[in-house]
Design an enzyme around this catalytic site. Structure first.
Site: not given
Ligand code: PLP
Length: 416
Positions: A133, A210, A236, A374
């Site tokens: 991401h 992550d 999430k 993203c």
């Molecule tokens: N990493 C992954 C794999 C994600 O799916 C997301 C959000 O969709 C994030 C990081 C970022 O999360 P946040 O926007 O809640 O900080």
């Protein structure tokens, strides 16, 4: 009895009964029963989480740590009590290792700026994967610009699994940190994270995982995993937005300087010298998201009370229904067919734009996400700039997936 009522995920509780815990799901959208398949973006909240937040504001609202009055003591107890729930959920050794952040993004930026900026030098390497991401790409790019470190990317194979040989090859004496996604949000791939952590540790690197997409779908035990950092977002996993967690190994966190300065992260302040607070508060400058932390605690209580084996089986039946339901629709290509996946399916339909597909599905009451999720580089690997993504949570049913697959067929016919 319907198929929906027969699916169970909690001892004595059917999926239909679990659905009733989530009031938002009962509504109609454009005159159709809502089918919410955008759970990788954010999950819905059960009534117990909504109540925990409302109760905090109704009865206990006060700032934490600094008050000696009753409300502040109650707020502090609830806020710190939630931290213990997170510790237990992750199986961390101590609450000193559990830092509240705004989410995964802030947790990763904290590590990049506090650990990375102080530890990395020109020529050091940070290894990520092609599945990341943007939250696990851009903070490292910024850090590389600041330190002269180099970002390396382990490629993925055609089915959306990581290329294990390339990953092993890219780990070397210069790798100071491996920052690895546990579960891909764009493709649903579950990485063999335990093996990857072990390999990176053997190469002498620190490892950040992550876990944004993993916590609601995969068991997580940071002590068994042996990672140095693990980041996730509350929203999430059925908790509010604006609250997340950075788990860090205590010895490492101890050595790291604060990232942000301000109230609550200090023991004493003078114009000449500031002494910082102990862990975890050293990394929590300013008034925190107290209601969010309490909501996260309530969400973890709710989630952990469910039968995890039944949830996992339910998730696999949803994935099978999704994959089976979409396979065979003319011109439809599933992006990401790894053997080990959560119930997330990304796809494109030849000749139809994702935005049009998403809009028409919405008109039928079905919520999906369209676009780059993203994860632009991950999609680029498959020659696309965007997909339609359906992503499930514990309250989705096979009947909903069947409705969704039927709707995709209809929408395709409407567009082509
Ligand atoms: N990493 C992954 C794999 C994600 O799916 C997301 C959000 O969709 C994030 C990081 C970022 O999360 P946040 O926007 O809640 O900080």
């Amino acid at each position: 009895m319907t198929a929906c009522a027969q699916q169970t995920a909690a001892p004595g509780k059917s999926i239909a009964q679990l659905r009733a815990d989530f009031p938002i799901l009962a509504q109609r959208v454009h005159n159709h029963p809502l089918v919410y398949l955008d759970n990788a973006a954010t999950t819905q909240k059960p009534q117990v989480v909504i109540d925990a937040i409302a109760d905090y504001y109704t009865y206990d609202n006060a700032n934490v740590h600094r008050g000696i009055h009753t409300l502040s003591e109650r707020a502090t107890a609830a806020y710190e009590g939630a931290r213990e729930k997170v510790r237990a959920f992750l199986n961390a050794a101590s609450t000193a290792e559990i830092i509240y952040t705004r989410g995964t993004t802030e947790a990763i930026n904290l590590v990049a700026q506090s650990w990375g900026r102080n530890q990395l030098q020109a020529g050091d390497e940070i290894l990520i994967t092609a599945l990341e991401h943007h939250a696990n790409i851009v903070p490292w790019q910024l850090l590389c610009q600041q330190t002269g470190a180099v970002l390396k990317v382990a490629p993925v194979l055609e089915d959306g699994t990581l290329d294990p040989a390339a990953f092993a090859e890219l780990l070397g004496p210069r790798t100071r940190l491996a920052a690895l996604v546990h579960v891909s949000n764009a493709l649903g791939t579950i990485n063999p994270i335990a093996d990857m952590v072990a390999q990176a540790k053997a190469a002498g690197a620190l490892v950040l995982v992550d876990g944004a997409q993993a916590v609601a779908h995969e068991p997580v035990d940071v002590s068994a995993l042996g990672c140095d950092f693990y980041a996730f977002s509350g929203h999430k996993i059925y908790a509010p937005t604006g609250i997340g967690i950075l788990y860090g190994r205590e010895a490492l966190l101890d050595e790291m300087p604060p990232w942000q300065g301000g109230g609550d992260m200090i023991r004493t302040v003078s114009f000449e010298h500031t002494e910082y607070a102990d862990l975890p508060w050293k990394f929590e400058a300013g008034t925190p998201h107290i209601a969010g932390a309490i909501g996260l605690g309530a969400a973890l209580d709710y989630f952990r009370a469910l039968d995890q084996a039944a949830l996992a089986a339910h998730e696999q039946s949803l994935l099978a229904a999704l994959t089976g339901g979409l396979t065979g629709i003319p011109g439809l290509r599933i992006i990401g067919t790894a053997p080990n996946k959560v119930a997330v399916v990304s796809f494109v339909i030849e000749g139809a734009h994702q935005a049009d597909i998403g809009k028409l599905l919405d008109s039928l009451g079905i919520a999906v996400r369209v676009g780059h999720h993203c994860a632009m580089p991950a999609l680029k690997r498959f020659g696309v700039t965007g997909t339609v993504r359906a992503s499930c949570a514990l309250y989705n049913t096979v009947e909903e997936i069947e409705r969704f697959a039927g709707a995709v067929t209809r929408v395709r016919e409407m567009l082509l």
